[in-house]
Every structure is written in structure tokens, then in C-alpha cells.
Design a protein around this motif. Structure first.
Motif, PDB file in Angstrom:
ATOM      1  N   VAL A  50      15.621  36.036  26.944  1.00 51.79           N
ATOM      2  CA  VAL A  50      15.453  35.728  28.370  1.00 51.79           C
ATOM      3  C   VAL A  50      15.181  34.237  28.528  1.00 51.79           C
ATOM      4  O   VAL A  50      14.623  33.592  27.634  1.00 51.79           O
TER       5      VAL A  50
ATOM      6  N   ILE B 290      13.003  40.112  34.633  1.00 50.08           N
ATOM      7  CA  ILE B 290      12.966  41.240  33.695  1.00 50.08           C
ATOM      8  C   ILE B 290      12.340  42.431  34.426  1.00 50.08           C
ATOM      9  O   ILE B 290      11.281  42.296  35.039  1.00 50.08           O
TER      10      ILE B 290
ATOM     11  N   ILE C  40      17.709  43.060  32.909  1.00 54.93           N
ATOM     12  CA  ILE C  40      17.709  41.596  33.002  1.00 54.93           C
ATOM     13  C   ILE C  40      18.663  41.180  34.123  1.00 54.93           C
ATOM     14  O   ILE C  40      19.819  41.611  34.158  1.00 54.93           O
TER      15      ILE C  40
END
Length: 279
Positions: free
Chosen positions: A55, A61, A103
Motif C-alpha cells: 500500500v 485499505i 485496496i
């Protein structure tokens, strides 16, 4: 199809404005909450349900409840993020699912960061009623991220001309509004303005105005404080028979069917349709 978020009630379990150190990590476990983390700088590596994700700045998230989660830092690019662990239920107290991708890259959104700052302040100060206020802020955050990720029209709805149009129509819905009048306010040709409006709202200007008026009418009728004739006139319908027909067509029941049960039927609530039949 965009899920219905109207009945979702979030409850904050834990919050942290995380500024990672080189040795930061999250130990592997199955989380009993929903983890919503907004990365505003740096990178990290997450193991979510057995899948590895790197990430980065601008990523959101969303880890579902009862999911395996672990994470480690990337030392050369330390992560900074806002992390909220929440429980989500519907109005009946049943657990609800947040139908977002694990995500999503949404970029850096200043107004969203401001919401997390508000939670940060309330979480630390813990003044009177702070959890109630945090719940309200969480609702705004969930709305903003779901609108960004799930609403295909959100970019066009950001057009200030359309936003101002909606605000104006909400205040003047009972007036004789026309697309020509609204287009002139923004110095646009009516055809171009109509195209902008339809792209943003998914319906024509006239369709939206009728929907807005009928929603106001429904709200007034449910109060039991007005007759059907009064509601029609106050919501911009000069023809009560047209109003009654349109209301039944769109809402599935006649206007008088919206009255609260305790209200007794009054003479002025009866509408005689063509042919002498009562509404």
C-alpha cells in the motif's frame, strides 16, 4: 449497483494516527472489527487473507471483519496513516458489511483528511458526548469514501454549477423553475446545461425537479398537518388532479395514503377524479 448505506450505524472501536517507526509491524491475527486505514504518506506491506498488498500514499485499505491481517513497514519509506477499527450494524442491530474493495487508490483528499483530524481531536479530548460526535463524523467518512469509490457519477456531481443548482432547487422547489431560468444563472445555453445536469444526476432537470417536489410532498403528508390540496400547492403543483395522479404513479399509493393512521379522513382530503370517483 450501489449498495444502500442509509441504515448503516458505525461504532468506533479504536483509532490511531499512525506514524510508523522502522520496526513497526502488526502481528498476524484475525480481526473482530472492520479496519479502515487511509495512507497519507509512505508505504507498507499488508498480508490480508493470505494475499500480499503493497500500500502507498493515497490508498484506502478496507479489511472486512473476521479477516486474517498482518503488516510490516518498508523502512526506506515509512508509512503515515489514519487507522480506524469500527463495528458496523444496521438499524436492527445486525452486523453489516461494508462493500468496498480491500485496496482502493483514492489519492489525497483534503476534506477526507479533515474528517480524520476531527476524529483525532475528539478521541484525544474525550469531552461530553464525544462518542456520539465521533459516530457522526464516521458516517460522513463512510459516505465520502463510498461516494468516491462506488458512485460512478461523483466526479460530475462535483461540478459547482450542478451543486449550486441542487442547493437552489432545494430552497425554491415550489417556484416555477425551468431549465432556461437555471441555465441563465450560470450563463449557459439551456441545451448544454441540461446535458451537464443529466450527466451529473442521472436524470433530466424536469425529472429531478418532480422527484424533489414529490419527496417534499411525501414528507408534508406524513406529518398529517396539511390537506392534500395544501400540499400540492406548497410543492409547486397548481393542478391537484395532476399531482394526485403523479404521486400515485411514482409512490405507489395516493397522497392521502401517506397520512398517519391516527388522522381521521377529512372532507378536504377527498379528491374527486374525472368521472366522479374518489382518489
Amino acid at each position: 449497483m450501489i449498495p444502500d448505506f442509509n441504515n448503516m450505524i458505525p461504532e468506533l472501536h479504536y483509532y490511531i494516527h499512525r506514524k510508523c517507526t522502522p520496526n513497526w509491524k502488526i502481528d498476524a491475527n484475525v480481526i473482530p472489527f472492520i479496519d479502515i486505514t487511509y495512507v497519507i504518506d509512505g508505504k507498507a506491506e499488508y498480508n490480508i487473507g493470505g494475499h500480499i498488498y503493497t500500500v502507498k500514499k493515497g490508498d484506502l485499505i478496507c479489511i472486512p471483519q473476521n479477516t486474517y491481517r498482518a503488516a510490516v513497514n518498508i523502512p526506506e519509506d515509512l508509512m503515515e496513516c489514519y487507522s480506524t477499527n469500527i463495528f458496523l450494524r444496521d438499524q436492527f442491530g445486525q452486523e453489516a458489511r461494508l462493500p468496498l474493495p480491500i485496496i482502493s487508490h483514492i489519492g489525497i483528499i483534503p476534506r477526507l483528511i479533515s474528517r480524520f483530524h476531527e476524529i483525532h481531536e475528539e478521541w484525544l479530548q474525550r469531552d461530553f458526548g464525544y462518542m456520539l460526535k465521533i459516530r457522526g463524523i464516521l458516517c460522513l467518512i463512510l459516505y465520502q469514501i463510498s461516494n468516491l469509490i462506488l458512485n460512478e457519477n461523483h466526479l460530475s456531481q462535483e461540478d459547482p454549477r450542478i451543486k449550486n443548482s441542487i442547493r437552489y432547487m432545494s430552497m425554491h422547489y415550489q417556484d416555477p423553475l425551468t431549465i432556461d431560468l437555471m441555465a441563465r444563472q450560470f450563463h449557459l445555453h439551456p441545451v448544454y446545461y441540461g446535458s451537464l445536469f443529466r450527466e451529473a444526476m442521472g436524470m433530466t432537470f424536469k425529472q429531478y425537479l418532480i422527484s424533489l417536489r414529490l419527496n417534499y410532498a411525501e414528507n408534508m403528508l406524513k406529518s398529517g398537518e396539511y390537506s392534500v390540496s395544501e400540499v400540492a400547492l406548497q410543492c409547486g403543483f397548481s393542478d391537484i388532479f395532476y399531482f394526485s395522479k403523479l404521486f400515485k404513479e411514482k409512490k405507489g399509493i395516493p397522497p392521502s395514503g401517506m397520512f398517519p393512521p391516527e388522522r381521521r379522513k377529512k372532507k378536504e382530503d377527498t379528491i374527486l377524479l374525472p368521472g366522479g370517483k374518489e382518489e
